[in-house]
Structure formats: structure tokens, C-alpha cells
Design a protein around this motif. Structure first.
Motif, mmCIF file in Angstrom:
data_model
loop_
_atom_site.group_PDB
_atom_site.id
_atom_site.type_symbol
_atom_site.label_atom_id
_atom_site.label_comp_id
_atom_site.label_asym_id
_atom_site.label_seq_id
_atom_site.Cartn_x
_atom_site.Cartn_y
_atom_site.Cartn_z
ATOM 1 N N LYS A 147 0.836 -1.196 0.000
ATOM 2 C CA LYS A 147 0.000 0.000 0.000
ATOM 3 C C LYS A 147 0.871 1.247 0.000
ATOM 4 O O LYS A 147 0.598 2.213 -0.726
ATOM 5 C CB LYS A 147 -0.918 -0.010 1.214
ATOM 6 N N MET A 148 1.928 1.234 0.809
ATOM 7 C CA MET A 148 2.851 2.372 0.851
ATOM 8 C C MET A 148 3.454 2.639 -0.513
ATOM 9 O O MET A 148 3.511 3.777 -0.985
ATOM 10 C CB MET A 148 3.963 2.095 1.878
ATOM 11 N N PHE A 149 3.887 1.571 -1.194
ATOM 12 C CA PHE A 149 4.507 1.734 -2.511
ATOM 13 C C PHE A 149 3.505 2.291 -3.527
ATOM 14 O O PHE A 149 3.802 3.251 -4.248
ATOM 15 C CB PHE A 149 5.046 0.393 -3.013
ATOM 16 N N LEU A 150 2.333 1.695 -3.597
ATOM 17 C CA LEU A 150 1.339 2.098 -4.597
ATOM 18 C C LEU A 150 0.880 3.539 -4.400
ATOM 19 O O LEU A 150 0.516 4.221 -5.365
ATOM 20 C CB LEU A 150 0.141 1.154 -4.567
ATOM 21 N N THR A 151 0.910 4.016 -3.166
ATOM 22 C CA THR A 151 0.466 5.390 -2.903
ATOM 23 C C THR A 151 1.598 6.401 -3.064
ATOM 24 O O THR A 151 1.403 7.587 -2.797
ATOM 25 C CB THR A 151 -0.154 5.508 -1.496
ATOM 26 N N ARG A 152 2.787 5.924 -3.498
ATOM 27 C CA ARG A 152 3.889 6.864 -3.810
ATOM 28 C C ARG A 152 3.740 7.442 -5.212
ATOM 29 O O ARG A 152 4.379 8.429 -5.565
ATOM 30 C CB ARG A 152 5.259 6.160 -3.767
ATOM 31 N N ILE A 153 2.923 6.810 -6.052
ATOM 32 C CA ILE A 153 2.879 7.137 -7.474
ATOM 33 C C ILE A 153 2.285 8.523 -7.683
ATOM 34 O O ILE A 153 1.179 8.824 -7.216
ATOM 35 C CB ILE A 153 2.056 6.085 -8.236
ATOM 36 N N GLY A 154 3.034 9.389 -8.388
ATOM 37 C CA GLY A 154 2.586 10.746 -8.647
ATOM 38 C C GLY A 154 2.162 10.943 -10.088
ATOM 39 O O GLY A 154 2.010 9.984 -10.855
ATOM 40 N N PHE A 155 2.001 12.211 -10.481
ATOM 41 C CA PHE A 155 1.564 12.540 -11.836
ATOM 42 C C PHE A 155 2.651 12.199 -12.853
ATOM 43 O O PHE A 155 3.839 12.401 -12.610
ATOM 44 C CB PHE A 155 1.213 14.021 -11.916
ATOM 45 N N GLY A 156 2.219 11.676 -14.012
ATOM 46 C CA GLY A 156 3.149 11.363 -15.087
ATOM 47 C C GLY A 156 3.996 10.135 -14.843
ATOM 48 O O GLY A 156 4.991 9.920 -15.535
ATOM 49 N N SER A 157 3.605 9.323 -13.873
ATOM 50 C CA SER A 157 4.404 8.141 -13.522
ATOM 51 C C SER A 157 3.700 6.854 -13.930
ATOM 52 O O SER A 157 2.483 6.808 -14.105
ATOM 53 C CB SER A 157 4.687 8.112 -12.015
#
Length: 327
Positions: free
Chosen positions: A243-253
Motif C-alpha cells: 500500500k505504501m509503494f502504490l500510494t507513492r505514485i505521482g503525476f506522469g508516472s
């Protein structure tokens, strides 16, 4: 006994048969037929079903040679496997798309239908899960797509991470600080990047922060914009880490998560974040799950047989436990 003649007058038989007729010998062994060449034709002799199958396999291989492809033991065995399922016609679509060019000028292409579907999913989705056994090219193709996106300026950096979970060994026995201890776990990722961009370019990109290879713990608290992010060995994440990893994803990624749920090294009692993510995220648009099987293995043919043997053993154990629970 049955007999079939195939016209190969317009084929480079050297490329079809291989060095010292190695491909021909492999076909005879796997298909249980006799194959001989004379006057621009191949004669196939054997039982009726084997001859029919052999003719379909060889016709597919002839087409591959005609497209300029180099036959390997892996590609021949894969063609036989696909022909057994009546799917050999689909092989012609392989190799049509180049995923990446390595630093030495070698094109990276899909070698199996599973790989082709995986590459297509990475092109069309923000988050892709590549799930399957070792040797199926999950991580290597993800790195290839990341490097291509980076070269095309679709993203400004590549971030590759994996959990530092021991597979039967302890980090404490390794020398050095934390980075030194986790480096052996990251070595396959470094190697894939060396292959794609070259050692000198790799070091330059790392110094500039354009390529980062780090343990998963280093991702906490960050927002990763305009990045191509790969989480490898995801079966060894906990649900909280996933969950921590998946919620790191920002715009354009974009994020690619790879793992093998049959090789979980977490301590007893710990749930796998990858197995949980499969249950939770299956119906979300923009997230794709790609599953590989032993047929997608592109390493030594023995790896396929090893995976099949373990799958058979695990299935028997599962059935045995089921009967014990019933009693």
C-alpha cells in the motif's frame, strides 16, 4: 506409419536446421518423428498424429526463418508447446515490436505470447502487475520499457526497488552498512540496467539522480512524479509495504510490480502484499494483471521442467491437505 512432404525450396536450411543439424535433432527428439531433407523437400515419417504436429511446427519455424528470426532451443520448444495447443499461428506476431535497444545495439523483443501481452499492458496502463515464475522476463522487460520511456523523455527518471527480504540467509552476516548489505539483493536490477544503458551511462545517470536502485524502505514518505517505477520481488512485501509503494505514485508516472507468489520468503504468519493486492485491485481501471506460466520461461529449458515439477508437487500436497481436513 505416416509420411508427409514439406516444400522448403525457398528456405535457408542452414538456419532452419541449425549448426550441425542441432535444430533438426531437437525436433526429431521432441516430436518423435524422423525428418530427412532431399531436393528442396522435408520428409517427415512417424505416427499419424506426430507427423501432423511436426508438419505444423516445422511450417511455423519456416515462417520464422523467413521473417529473419534466429531459431533457438527455447523458441523451438515454445513453438512445439504452442502447436500442441493449436496456437502456433499466434507466434507470427512475436518479434514485431522492439521493446528496447541495448547499449550494444541488440533489440529486445517479446519471445512468448505472455510476454507480448505484458508489454502491451505496460504501454496502455498506469500500473501493471507481472506475476509468474522465475525466468519469464518480468523484470527484464519492465526495465527495458522503463529505459525506452526514459530515452523518449516520457519520464525524467527510473526508480527500481525491491524489499530486502532474506531467502534463507540473514542480512546481518553480510559485511558493511545497510546499503552494502542490501546491494546483493539489488544486483539483478543493476545488471539489467547495465545491459540496457551501459556501465558508463548508468553511473552518470545514478550520480545525477536520474536512475535510482534502492530498497523498498527508502520509498516511504516520497511522492514520485514523472517516474517509471519498478517494484521487483513484490511477493515479499507485506500488505502495508505494498500500500505504501502504490500510494507513492505521482503525476506522469508508471509503476510495474513483479513477483512470483510461489516463492514467498516472508516469515511464517506474514501475509504477502502481492497476494492481497491481487484480491483488492483486480477491478480498477488503469491497473492490469498479467500472469505468466512455465511456457513463458525463456531461460534454460530445464527451468521449465523444474517449475512444472514443483507445480505438480505443490498440487499433490494441496490435495493431500484437503483430504486431511475433510477427515
Amino acid at each position: 506409419m505416416a509420411e508427409r512432404l514439406l516444400d522448403v525450396s525457398n528456405v535457408d536450411l542452414g538456419k532452419l536446421f541449425g549448426d550441425f543439424d542441432a535444430n533438426l535433432k531437437l525436433l526429431e527428439k521432441e516430436l518423435k518423428v524422423s525428418i530427412s531433407s532431399r531436393d528442396g523437400s522435408l520428409k517427415i515419417i512417424g505416427e499419424n498424429e506426430e507427423v501432423t504436429l511436426a508438419a505444423r511446427v516445422i511450417s511455423s519455424l519456416v515462417s520464422a526463418v523467413g521473417r529473419g528470426e534466429t531459431l533457438t532451443e527455447q523458441s523451438i520448444l515454445y513453438t512445439i508447446s504452442m502447436a500442441n495447443d493449436g496456437l502456433e499461428d499466434k507466434i507470427s506476431s512475436l518479434g514485431s515490436d522492439c521493446v528496447c535497444i541495448t547499449s550494444k545495439g541488440k533489440p529486445i523483443k517479446s519471445k512468448t505470447i505472455g510476454q507480448k501481452q505484458y508489454v502491451h499492458a505496460m504501454k496502455n496502463n498506469t500500473i501493471v502487475f507481472g506475476i509468474g515464475p522465475a525466468g519469464t522476463g518480468k523484470t527484464y522487460l519492465a526495465v527495458a520499457k522503463a529505459v525506452t520511456a526514459f530515452r523518449n523523455k516520457e519520464v525524467s527518471r527510473i526508480i527500481i526497488t525491491r524489499p530486502a527480504v532474506e531467502a534463507g540467509e540473514k542480512l546481518g552476516f553480510l559485511p558493511g552498512d545497510l546499503q552494502n548489505k542490501v546491494d546483493p539483493y539489488l544486483r539483478p536490477l543493476h545488471d539489467a540496467l547495465y545491459d540496457m544503458v551501459g556501465m558508463e551511462n548508468y553511473n552518470t545517470y545514478v550520480e545525477k539522480g536520474m536512475i535510482e536502485v534502492a530498497p523498498l524502505a527508502y520509498m516511504r514518505g516520497r511522492t514520485l512524479d514523472n517516474s517509471y517505477i519498478i517494484l521487483d520481488e513484490a511477493q515479499n512485501t507485506t500488505p502495508e509495504q505494498m500500500k505504501m509503494f502504490l500510494t507513492r505514485i505521482g503525476f506522469g508516472s508508471k509503476a510495474i510490480i513483479t513477483g512470483d507468489i510461489t516463492q514467498i520468503d516472508l516469515p511464517d504468519g506474514k501475509r504477502s502484499g502481492l497476494k492481497e493486492a491481487i484480491k483488492i485491485l483486480g477491478n480498477i481501471e488503469g491497473i492490469s494483471f498479467c500472469y505468466f506460466s512455465h511456457k513463458d520461461v525463456v531461460r534454460h529449458p530445464l527451468v521449465q521442467k523444474i517449475i512444472q515439477a514443483y507445480e505438480k508437487y505443490d498440487n499433490l500436497r494441496s490435495k493431500g491437505r484437503g483430504k486431511q481436513n475433510e477427515s
